[in-house]
Structures are given as C-alpha cells and as structure tokens.
Enzyme design. Structure first.
Site, PDB file in Angstrom:
ATOM      1  N   HIS A 112       0.856  -1.196   0.000  1.00 23.58           N
ATOM      2  CA  HIS A 112       0.000   0.000   0.000  1.00 23.58           C
ATOM      3  C   HIS A 112       0.892   1.245   0.000  1.00 23.58           C
ATOM      4  CE1 HIS A 112      -3.592   2.350   0.597  1.00 23.58           C
ATOM      5  NE2 HIS A 112      -2.895   3.073   1.470  1.00 23.58           N
ATOM      6  N   GLU A 183       8.287   1.104  -2.274  1.00 29.08           N
ATOM      7  CA  GLU A 183       7.541  -0.097  -2.685  1.00 29.08           C
ATOM      8  C   GLU A 183       8.404  -1.165  -3.351  1.00 29.08           C
ATOM      9  OE1 GLU A 183       3.649   0.473  -4.535  1.00 29.08           O
ATOM     10  OE2 GLU A 183       3.832   2.601  -4.153  1.00 29.08           O
TER      11      GLU A 183
END
Ligand code: GAR
Length: 202
Positions: A112, A183
């Site tokens: 996320h 990420e």
C-alpha cells in the site's frame, strides 16, 4: 528445499510485479517462485511483463462473473489448481472479502502506497492515496507491506518505509518517488521473508 509457490494478483502497470521478477533474477527473492500472475483487467500491462518473464497468466474479470463470490471462487480455483501457497497483491484494485481472505490466513500480502494507518482503507488506492497525502499536507509519507485479512488495509504490518514529500510535488511525482524509494524495495523483501517462513514450516 522446494520453493514457496507464489501467485501475484495485478490490475495495472505492474511495476511492483516487475520488482518481484527482478528480485528473483538477482536472488533477493530466492525462497519463493512466482508461478502465476492473475489479472482482473484484460489489458493490464502487468500481463505483458509476466509473459515476457515466462510466467503463466490468468485473467478473471468481475463483470463476466455471476456475482462477487463467483469472481472470488474463480480466482480461488486457479490458485488451488496451481498449488499456490502465497498470494501477493501488487496493485490489485479489487477488495477481497472474508470469504477469500479467511482461506489464506497470513498467506496474502499487499503493498500500500502510504504509511498505514494514514490514507488507507476503502477508496484509498493508486494516485488517490498520494492526492490525499498532499491535500492533508503531511511532510512524510511512504509505503507499507502488510498481511491481508477481512479489514481493508487492516492486517498486520510486515515492513514500512518513510519517503519525504517535497515542495511542488504532484500526485504523479510523489507516486513515482514512493515506488522507487519504498515499494519496489519493500515488496521483494517481504516476499522473501514470508516465502522463507512458509518454506521452513513445511
Ligand atoms: C502501487 O503504487 C501500489 O502500491 C498501489 O497501486 C500501485 C500499483 O502500481 N496499490 C494500492 O493502492 C492498493 N490499495 P503497479 O501496478 O505499477 O505495481
């Protein structure tokens, strides 16, 4: 020892999938192997990335399914047919219900693009997350990899990394920085951590 069998679920560009594929090549991800990529969008570029890497793909489109449960059941059967042990949501833009998540406790990961519990939950996905962070005026954001349970973005946190917000950032600029600095680093690391754990429990 046999590698943990991984399926990656995608909907879009698939840069996080690419990070996982690259991590397999460099050996950062060595306890697990990506066996399958499942997309809920027929035109997701992530499917091309999978094909280029020689990974088997499947597409399950919600609107072609009789119900939301039928959609989940179709994905569950593909996972089952391929003996998948770990599911990674990498930009998968559909929320999975408890019917699905309860079948894979601590076996589903999600990345996320914020520091959970900020800017998460239903309605917070993709660029919207970065728009919300910029609108709020926070000076630091980041990314989170967490286990997936029945609460949207509510499962146990595995890894998190902070990323600085800079003057003049647009959602697009910020999205790219969060991907590059957080990420694409965190997701392969978490995939390895959990793959290794599953392998050691066999
Ligand atoms: C990524 O930023 C990912 O964190 C986000 O969507 C993007 C997908 O990009 N996921 C969510 O917002 C989930 N709530 P990608 O297809 O290039 O990996």
């Amino acid at each position: 020892m046999e590698k943990t069998k991984i399926a990656v679920l995608v909907s879009g560009g698939g840069t996080n999938l690419q990070a996982l594929i690259d991590a397999q090549k460099t050996g950062i991800l060595h306890s697990g192997k990506i066996e399958l990529v499942i997309s809920n969008k027929a035109d997701a570029y992530a499917l091309t990335r999978a094909e280029n890497a020689g990974i088997k793909t499947a597409t399950v489109i919600k609107k072609n399914c009789a119900s939301a449960m039928d959609f989940e059941n179709k994905i569950l059967s593909v996972l089952d047919e391929n003996g998948i042990e770990l599911i990674i949501l990498a930009g998968f833009m559909s929320i999975l219900s408890e019917h699905f998540t309860s079948k894979y406790p601590k076996r589903i990961l999600n990345v996320h693009p914020s520091l959970i519990p900020s800017f998460c939950g239903e309605g917070f996905y993709g660029l919207r997350v970065h728009e919300a962070a910029l609108n709020y005026g926070v000076k630091v954001t980041g990314a989170t990899v967490h286990y997936v349970n029945e609460i949207t973005d509510g499962g146990e946190i595995i890894l998190q990394k902070a990323v600085e917000i800079k003057e003049g950032d647009t959602p697009e600029v910020l999205q790219k920085r969060v991907m590059e600095e957080a990420e694409w680093i965190l997701l392969p690391r978490a995939a390895e951590l959990v793959s290794e754990k599953i392998q050691s429990e066999k």
